[in-house]
Design a protein around this motif. Structure first.
Motif, PDB file in Angstrom:
ATOM      1  N   ALA A 200       0.802  -1.354   0.117  1.00 10.59           N
ATOM      2  CA  ALA A 200       0.019   0.113   0.071  1.00 10.59           C
ATOM      3  C   ALA A 200       0.842   1.478   0.113  1.00 10.59           C
ATOM      4  O   ALA A 200       0.597   2.226  -0.482  1.00 10.59           O
ATOM      5  CB  ALA A 200      -0.871   0.042   1.269  1.00 10.59           C
ATOM      6  N   ASP A 201       1.948   1.268   0.834  1.00  6.45           N
ATOM      7  CA  ASP A 201       3.010   2.451   0.829  1.00  6.45           C
ATOM      8  C   ASP A 201       3.470   2.712  -0.722  1.00  6.45           C
ATOM      9  O   ASP A 201       3.618   3.863  -1.124  1.00  6.45           O
ATOM     10  CB  ASP A 201       3.850   2.088   1.782  1.00  6.45           C
ATOM     11  CG  ASP A 201       4.721   3.256   2.213  1.00  6.45           C
ATOM     12  OD1 ASP A 201       4.173   4.257   1.973  1.00  6.45           O
ATOM     13  OD2 ASP A 201       6.034   3.145   2.520  1.00  6.45           O
ATOM     14  N   GLY A 202       3.791   1.601  -1.165  1.00 15.32           N
ATOM     15  CA  GLY A 202       4.587   1.519  -2.570  1.00 15.32           C
ATOM     16  C   GLY A 202       3.439   2.310  -3.592  1.00 15.32           C
ATOM     17  O   GLY A 202       4.068   3.006  -4.468  1.00 15.32           O
ATOM     18  N   PHE A 203       2.047   1.748  -3.546  1.00 11.82           N
ATOM     19  CA  PHE A 203       1.305   2.346  -4.350  1.00 11.82           C
ATOM     20  C   PHE A 203       1.011   3.834  -4.272  1.00 11.82           C
ATOM     21  O   PHE A 203       0.775   4.431  -5.171  1.00 11.82           O
ATOM     22  CB  PHE A 203      -0.110   1.291  -3.853  1.00 11.82           C
ATOM     23  CG  PHE A 203      -1.198   1.868  -4.737  1.00 11.82           C
ATOM     24  CD1 PHE A 203      -1.762   1.399  -6.164  1.00 11.82           C
ATOM     25  CD2 PHE A 203      -2.229   2.651  -4.071  1.00 11.82           C
ATOM     26  CE1 PHE A 203      -2.693   1.895  -6.754  1.00 11.82           C
ATOM     27  CE2 PHE A 203      -3.407   3.027  -4.829  1.00 11.82           C
ATOM     28  CZ  PHE A 203      -3.751   2.699  -6.073  1.00 11.82           C
ATOM     29  N   GLY A 204       0.992   4.104  -2.816  1.00 12.38           N
ATOM     30  CA  GLY A 204       0.652   5.360  -2.568  1.00 12.38           C
ATOM     31  C   GLY A 204       1.946   6.337  -3.103  1.00 12.38           C
ATOM     32  O   GLY A 204       1.687   7.485  -3.589  1.00 12.38           O
ATOM     33  N   HIS A 205       2.884   5.804  -3.121  1.00 12.24           N
ATOM     34  CA  HIS A 205       4.279   6.654  -3.585  1.00 12.24           C
ATOM     35  C   HIS A 205       3.924   6.906  -5.082  1.00 12.24           C
ATOM     36  O   HIS A 205       3.886   8.023  -5.455  1.00 12.24           O
ATOM     37  CB  HIS A 205       5.433   5.907  -3.351  1.00 12.24           C
ATOM     38  CG  HIS A 205       6.837   6.566  -3.887  1.00 12.24           C
ATOM     39  ND1 HIS A 205       6.810   6.462  -5.299  1.00 12.24           N
ATOM     40  CD2 HIS A 205       7.263   7.757  -3.334  1.00 12.24           C
ATOM     41  CE1 HIS A 205       7.926   7.142  -5.356  1.00 12.24           C
ATOM     42  NE2 HIS A 205       8.375   7.765  -4.441  1.00 12.24           N
ATOM     43  N   ASP A 206       3.619   5.762  -5.933  1.00  8.41           N
ATOM     44  CA  ASP A 206       3.837   5.885  -7.055  1.00  8.41           C
ATOM     45  C   ASP A 206       2.368   6.554  -7.808  1.00  8.41           C
ATOM     46  O   ASP A 206       2.611   7.456  -8.611  1.00  8.41           O
ATOM     47  CB  ASP A 206       3.698   4.355  -7.952  1.00  8.41           C
ATOM     48  CG  ASP A 206       5.127   3.721  -7.772  1.00  8.41           C
ATOM     49  OD1 ASP A 206       6.048   4.637  -7.235  1.00  8.41           O
ATOM     50  OD2 ASP A 206       5.168   2.805  -7.955  1.00  8.41           O
ATOM     51  N   LEU A 207       1.274   6.481  -7.050  1.00  4.89           N
ATOM     52  CA  LEU A 207       0.001   7.093  -7.342  1.00  4.89           C
ATOM     53  C   LEU A 207      -0.073   8.567  -6.923  1.00  4.89           C
ATOM     54  O   LEU A 207      -0.267   9.511  -7.691  1.00  4.89           O
ATOM     55  CB  LEU A 207      -1.071   6.595  -6.463  1.00  4.89           C
ATOM     56  CG  LEU A 207      -2.404   7.099  -7.121  1.00  4.89           C
ATOM     57  CD1 LEU A 207      -2.937   6.189  -8.330  1.00  4.89           C
ATOM     58  CD2 LEU A 207      -3.591   7.029  -5.971  1.00  4.89           C
ATOM     59  N   ALA A 262       2.177   1.661 -10.014  1.00  6.91           N
ATOM     60  CA  ALA A 262       1.314   1.521  -8.710  1.00  6.91           C
ATOM     61  C   ALA A 262       0.446   0.453  -8.975  1.00  6.91           C
ATOM     62  O   ALA A 262       0.447  -0.385  -7.735  1.00  6.91           O
ATOM     63  CB  ALA A 262       0.710   2.860  -8.799  1.00  6.91           C
ATOM     64  N   ILE A 263      -0.190  -0.087 -10.051  1.00  3.90           N
ATOM     65  CA  ILE A 263      -1.115  -1.026 -10.276  1.00  3.90           C
ATOM     66  C   ILE A 263      -0.278  -2.445  -9.974  1.00  3.90           C
ATOM     67  O   ILE A 263      -0.962  -3.280  -9.233  1.00  3.90           O
ATOM     68  CB  ILE A 263      -1.843  -0.923 -11.778  1.00  3.90           C
ATOM     69  CG1 ILE A 263      -2.819   0.301 -11.482  1.00  3.90           C
ATOM     70  CG2 ILE A 263      -2.533  -2.273 -11.927  1.00  3.90           C
ATOM     71  CD1 ILE A 263      -3.374   0.582 -12.974  1.00  3.90           C
TER      72      ILE A 263
END
Ligand code: GRG
Length: 288
Positions: A200-207, A262-263
């Motif tokens: 979730a953290d990585g997704f939040g960063h890229d998004l 992100a996806i």
């Protein structure tokens, strides 16, 4: 679940979270209401609720946490619009808080939104350990080594030769930090394991980075009526942005690359994250 399904619930929660005050200082609550009830996209509260749900939690229990991050985000917009910061007269299609209420009152309104946001987390019916993790995450990522630090660097960049690297680290703090916090807090509310929290953290960063680049693009291409604020400010202020460095086409290609990344990070959630995948794709093409 899709963002449209959550919006009425989020909006109700925001309204109910505004303190009920008697006496002359009820004006502070009125100002908070003016700033909160004006049709923001609710991206951050959505991320809290949907990450909570896909981690097996009851999203209704996370509603105060979702309201908390929108309170905090709204404070950042109110303060960012102040004459001593971005000096913007319009926000979400209406006069910004300092235009409507005066500078000192807008400052206080932002202060109240920020302070109350932590009280909202404390009021959530989630395990105490989850609440402590949310407070800790939000104070870190919104604070001096998070969003506030990003805003400081943003101001600094105006007065120096700013490299692409400076600009990216600024945006990682100013924009990504709060979006990362939203994703992680949703996981904490559901008691998710570290694999899910890290994803979730990585997704939040890229998004978050894709979101910022799209914001830079919209500052050049958007219809001000739809955007709810004037456009062209970055170029006027000779601001270094993704668009000024890469040009419009390559900046959009970067939005797409980061969105795909992100996806990919959502793999650990399986099909449960399909609506989040679609949401990320939609943000990459947003017009406001
Ligand atoms: C003043 C401490 C302090 C921080 C301000 C948020 C911010 C930092 C500045 C606002 C200007 C800006 C372009 C920030 C980047 C993040 C961003 C794109 C904010 C706007 O978020 P949206 O699009 O807004 O989610 P709505 O209105 O939909 O809620």
């Amino acid at each position: 679940m899709k963002i449209e399904e959550y919006i009425p619930v989020i909006d109700r929660e925001l309204t109910e979270s505004i303190p009920q005050i008697e006496g002359e200082h009820s004006a502070v609550a009125d100002m908070m209401r003016y700033c909160l009830e004006n049709g923001g996209k609710r991206v951050r509260p959505y991320l809290v609720l949907e990450f909570c749900r896909i981690c097996g939690g009851n999203f209704k229990k996370a509603l105060p946490v979702a309201a908390a991050i929108e309170f905090l985000h709204t404070y950042s917009l109110v303060h960012d619009d102040l004459p001593c910061m971005d000096d913007s007269d319009t926000r979400r299609g209406r006069p910004s808080a300092h235009v409507k209420f005066g500078e000192a009152n807008a400052l206080l309104c932002g202060d109240a939104l920020l302070t109350e946001s932590f009280g909202l987390i404390a009021s959530a019916e989630i395990p105490p350990y989850a609440a402590v993790r949310c407070v800790s995450e939000l104070s870190w990522l919104a604070g001096a080594d998070g969003m506030v630090g990003g805003q400081y660097r943003d101001l600094l960049n105006e007065s120096r030769e700013c490299s692409a690297k400076d600009m990216i680290s600024t945006e990682e703090l100013k924009t990504c930090a709060l979006i990362r916090a939203a994703c992680c807090m949703g996981c904490y509310c559901a008691g998710a394991d570290s694999d899910r929290c890290d994803a979730a953290d990585g997704f939040g960063h890229d998004l978050g980075l894709a979101f910022q680049i799209r914001d830079d693009i919209l500052d050049v291409t958007a219809d001000p009526e739809i955007l709810g604020k004037p456009v062209g400010g970055d170029e006027q202020n000779q601001k270094i942005t993704y668009v000024s460095i890469l040009g419009l086409e390559k900046a959009q290609a970067e939005v797409e690359r980061l969105t795909t990344s992100a996806i990919r990070r959502l793999g650990v959630f399986g099909a449960a994250a399909d609506d989040l995948r679609a949401f990320a794709g939609m943000l990459a093409k947003r017009d406001h």
